[in-house]
Design a protein around this motif. Structure first.
Motif, PDB file in Angstrom:
ATOM      1  N   ASN A  67       0.840  -1.204   0.000  1.00 33.56           N
ATOM      2  CA  ASN A  67       0.000   0.000   0.000  1.00 33.56           C
ATOM      3  C   ASN A  67       0.869   1.245   0.000  1.00 33.56           C
ATOM      4  N   ARG A  69       0.615   4.679   1.741  1.00 36.75           N
ATOM      5  CA  ARG A  69      -0.188   5.376   2.749  1.00 36.75           C
ATOM      6  C   ARG A  69       0.510   6.653   3.221  1.00 36.75           C
ATOM      7  N   LYS A  87       3.327  10.582  -5.087  1.00 35.57           N
ATOM      8  CA  LYS A  87       2.645   9.585  -5.939  1.00 35.57           C
ATOM      9  C   LYS A  87       3.372   9.452  -7.281  1.00 35.57           C
ATOM     10  N   GLU A  96       3.641  -0.070  -8.352  1.00 39.42           N
ATOM     11  CA  GLU A  96       2.200   0.154  -8.300  1.00 39.42           C
ATOM     12  C   GLU A  96       1.710  -0.167  -6.911  1.00 39.42           C
ATOM     13  N   TRP A  97       0.952   0.722  -6.318  1.00 36.94           N
ATOM     14  CA  TRP A  97       0.391   0.421  -5.002  1.00 36.94           C
ATOM     15  C   TRP A  97      -0.930  -0.310  -5.187  1.00 36.94           C
ATOM     16  N   GLY A  99      -4.712  -0.949  -4.867  1.00 39.33           N
ATOM     17  CA  GLY A  99      -5.945  -0.158  -4.715  1.00 39.33           C
ATOM     18  C   GLY A  99      -5.688   1.331  -4.680  1.00 39.33           C
ATOM     19  N   ASP A 100      -6.540   2.029  -3.939  1.00 37.98           N
ATOM     20  CA  ASP A 100      -6.407   3.484  -3.863  1.00 37.98           C
ATOM     21  C   ASP A 100      -5.277   3.877  -2.922  1.00 37.98           C
ATOM     22  N   VAL A 101      -4.817   5.095  -3.115  1.00 35.83           N
ATOM     23  CA  VAL A 101      -3.865   5.650  -2.150  1.00 35.83           C
ATOM     24  C   VAL A 101      -4.586   5.752  -0.811  1.00 35.83           C
ATOM     25  N   ARG A 102      -3.854   5.470   0.272  1.00 35.33           N
ATOM     26  CA  ARG A 102      -4.478   5.553   1.599  1.00 35.33           C
ATOM     27  C   ARG A 102      -3.887   6.705   2.392  1.00 35.33           C
ATOM     28  N   TYR A 103      -4.653   7.107   3.378  1.00 34.09           N
ATOM     29  CA  TYR A 103      -4.226   8.219   4.231  1.00 34.09           C
ATOM     30  C   TYR A 103      -4.499   7.837   5.679  1.00 34.09           C
ATOM     31  N   GLN A 205      -6.530  16.913   3.750  1.00 35.79           N
ATOM     32  CA  GLN A 205      -7.513  15.888   3.375  1.00 35.79           C
ATOM     33  C   GLN A 205      -8.847  16.060   4.105  1.00 35.79           C
ATOM     34  N   GLU A 227      -5.083  -1.916   7.878  1.00 35.07           N
ATOM     35  CA  GLU A 227      -4.811  -2.361   6.504  1.00 35.07           C
ATOM     36  C   GLU A 227      -4.359  -3.816   6.422  1.00 35.07           C
TER      37      GLU A 227
END
Ligand code: ATP
Ligand code: MG
Length: 586
Positions: A67, A69, A87, A96-97, A99-103, A205, A227
């Protein structure tokens, strides 16, 4: 994307990969999940590249996922611009991470709920001491700790106070939430660390939703747990934080807790790997920005022309260990050079132009048609002899057309009136040399200015030597050249390290003693020769290069057409790395 090192090595056997292999073999984990957790408070540097190659690399090798994050718990230092830059850097490196970028900020609701849970369990309390008092009362270095007056408040009191914190009743520094662990713990990080603080700050965010923010040491382990991270890989300075990492995960309670493993940071000579100091370089205006080609940031190295393949190869070579060391910067240059050897077209560029007038040009070139041979393809248009040459000596990269004209430039360093011993290029004593891809040239006369500097050569070419050896004599040496009338003026930037090592700073001027420590250190260590700008002349084919295209300028270095400033009408090239170095990695 090919993530193999250039020299694909056998299975890597560092301690992290050994642990992962064992965990998969024993069934402790069915698959692995890692993460790369940057704080968006600056751009990534070469140190982060090591962490990226490790986290994304092991995920890929063991068919797991990694991930991306953002550990964004400190809104005042962070910016969307850094999020976007990071990114882009990770993608450019070829990873490539999942799924979506996480925060971490994406988990703020959950983290808040767990803080309430800790209070309800009697594991956290609100403290009204000032930050200074908290630091002071933590004790250490032989001084006993002093418990906070609020340490034994009731659960109901703490719940109400934490609610007040969340609702904005307190100013920054008036209240914090602390984990209730052990004020006499041998590890200072376990003496009731702060886990939430008041910060009336807008977050990139979450906007203005929160006025309390979790501390990194609290948010990080719990984000890992959310996660389903199996192996949380970080640098050695976090080793002392691991007991708290484990404590908070245990108190909140997870079936499959993540485990933190620490490896050594990357340090390279002549190279800063601290975001804080890199930011100072930018803020002080010592460099043109985070992407100045002298910066060890990913943005800087990309603009410098370093390749993702080269950076990944470098990370393979340095490996992963638990012992701190200093890597030779030439190792990085070695990997970058290796990645360029079989991928860059050749071109001729004269960096320090010296004019050469070929007096017999018209007669000699007019005869070329009868002298044409298989090795040389050329066309004479009455003014210019257009030489067709492959862009690369053995790779099929197509051809380029090089104009050869009556007046050309060669490099000033290729002619010496009084050559040093062993000099193999032009001099009055050795007037003949091969012009690369062209004729043998003979200097008949040289002109100097008032200072004795050579400003022009008058020469002739041997009309029989286009693609042929000269008759009756050996001519040693080959030099590059560019047409004076058809070459294109270009800005060429040569680089040395931005910073000197401690034993090299003796000649630098003394530093103003009103400066703070970081600024003083930076000024003291600046290399006055880190950037040399040449007003060069390049063959036309180079001028029409696309921004970001890389070349080998023959006999000079590898170069890249600058991605920011290069254009056909005003070409700009950055030196990537020299053509060779005696350095050999073990
Ligand atoms: P800096 O000290 O430059 O500010 P940082 O550690 O604060 O760096 P983060 O954004 O928090 O920067 O780091 C993201 C990840 O990169 C962390 O897991 C960190 O351990 C790792 N990392 C940072 N610097 C290095 C380095 N020099 N070598 C290897 N890994 C590093
Ligand atoms: Mg950090």
């Amino acid at each position: 994307m090919n993530n193999q090192p250039l020299d694909s090595t056998a299975d890597k056997n560092d301690f992290i990969r050994t642990i992962i292999r064992d965990d998969l073999a024993s069934g402790k984990h069915d698959s692995i999940v890692t993460r790369f957790p940057p704080e968006p408070n600056g751009y990534l540097h070469i140190g982060h590249v090591k962490s990226i190659c490790l986290n994304f690399g092991v995920a890929k090798e063991f068919a797991g996922v990694c991930n991306l994050r953002f550990d964004d718990t400190n809104p005042t230092a962070e910016k969307q611009d850094f999020v976007d830059g990071i990114k882009q850097d990770v993608q450019w490196l070829g990873f490539e991470w999942a799924g979506d970028v996480r925060y971490a900020s994406g988990y703020f609701d959950q983290l808040y709920q767990w803080a309430v849970q800790l209070i309800e369990q009697g594991d956290a309390y609100v403290d009204f001491q000032t930050p200074d008092e908290i630091r002071e009362n933590r004790g250490g270095f032989g001084k006993p700790s002093v418990a906070s007056p609020q340490r034994n408040a009731t659960i109901a009191e703490n719940l109400a106070r934490f609610d007040d914190m969340k609702n904005g009743k307190y100013k920054e520094g008036e209240a914090v939430l602390r984990a209730k662990i052990d004020m006499n713990h041998a590890n200072m990080n376990m003496r009731d660390p702060v886990i939430y603080r008041v910060m009336h700050a807008h977050h990139h965010q979450t906007g203005d939703k929160w006025c309390i923010y979790p501390m990194y040491d609290y948010a990080h382990p719990l984000s890992d747990a959310i996660e389903g991270i199996t192996h949380s890989l970080c640098t050695l300075e976090f080793e002392d934080h691991r007991p708290f990492y484990d404590w908070v995960i245990d108190k909140v309670g997870f079936d499959k807790p993540p485990h933190q493993y620490e490896f050594s940071r990357l340090n390279i000579d002549h190279t800063l790997t601290s975001k804080r100091k890199l930011k100072r370089l930018v803020d002080m205006g010592v460099v043109s920005g985070w992407d100045d080609p002298r910066m060890p940031t990913v943005a800087g190295m990309r603009r410098r022309g370093y390749t993702p393949e080269g950076l990944r190869d470098f990370c393979e070579r340095i490996g992963i260990t638990k012992s701190d060391g200093l890597v030779d910067h030439r190792m990085l240059e070695f990997s970058v050079r290796k990645s360029l050897e079989d991928s860059t077209a050749r071109g001729m560029a004269v960096l320090r132009p010296l004019k050469v007038v070929i007096t017999n040009f018209d007669e000699a070139v007019a005869k070329f048609a009868t002298l044409k041979n298989e090795k040389t393809v050329a066309e004479f248009d009455g003014e210019v002899l257009w030489l067709t040459q492959p862009k690369h000596p053995h790779l099929d990269m197509g051809n380029r057309r090089i104009p050869f004209t009556k007046t050309i430039y060669i490099d000033q360093t290729d002619f010496e009136i009084e050559p040093p011993a062993g000099y193999k290029r032009l001099s009055p004593q050795n007037p003949e040399i091969r012009l690369r891809n062209s004729y043998v040239l003979k200097v008949d006369e040289y002109k100097t200015d008032d200072n004795g500097q050579v400003v022009e050569l008058i020469a002739t070419i041997d009309e029989k030597t286009l693609g042929n050896n000269p008759e009756g004599r050996k001519v040693k040496g080959v030099i590059h050249w560019v047409s004076a009338s058809h070459g294109v003026p270009a800005t060429v930037r040569l680089y040395e390290h931005l910073l000197l090592e401690d034993d090299e700073i003796a000649d630098n001027p003394p530093v103003d003693d009103t400066l703070d420590a970081d600024a003083a250190w930076i000024y003291q260590h600046l290399n006055p020769n880190s950037l040399t700008v040449c007003q060069a002349v390049v063959e036309p084919d180079l001028a029409t290069a696309a921004a970001g295209e890389r070349f080998q300028f023959e006999r000079e270095s590898y170069f890249i057409a600058d991605t920011v400033e290069h254009s056909d009408s005003s070409p700009v090239f950055n030196q990537i790395v020299g053509l060779k170095d005696s350095f050999k990695p073990e």
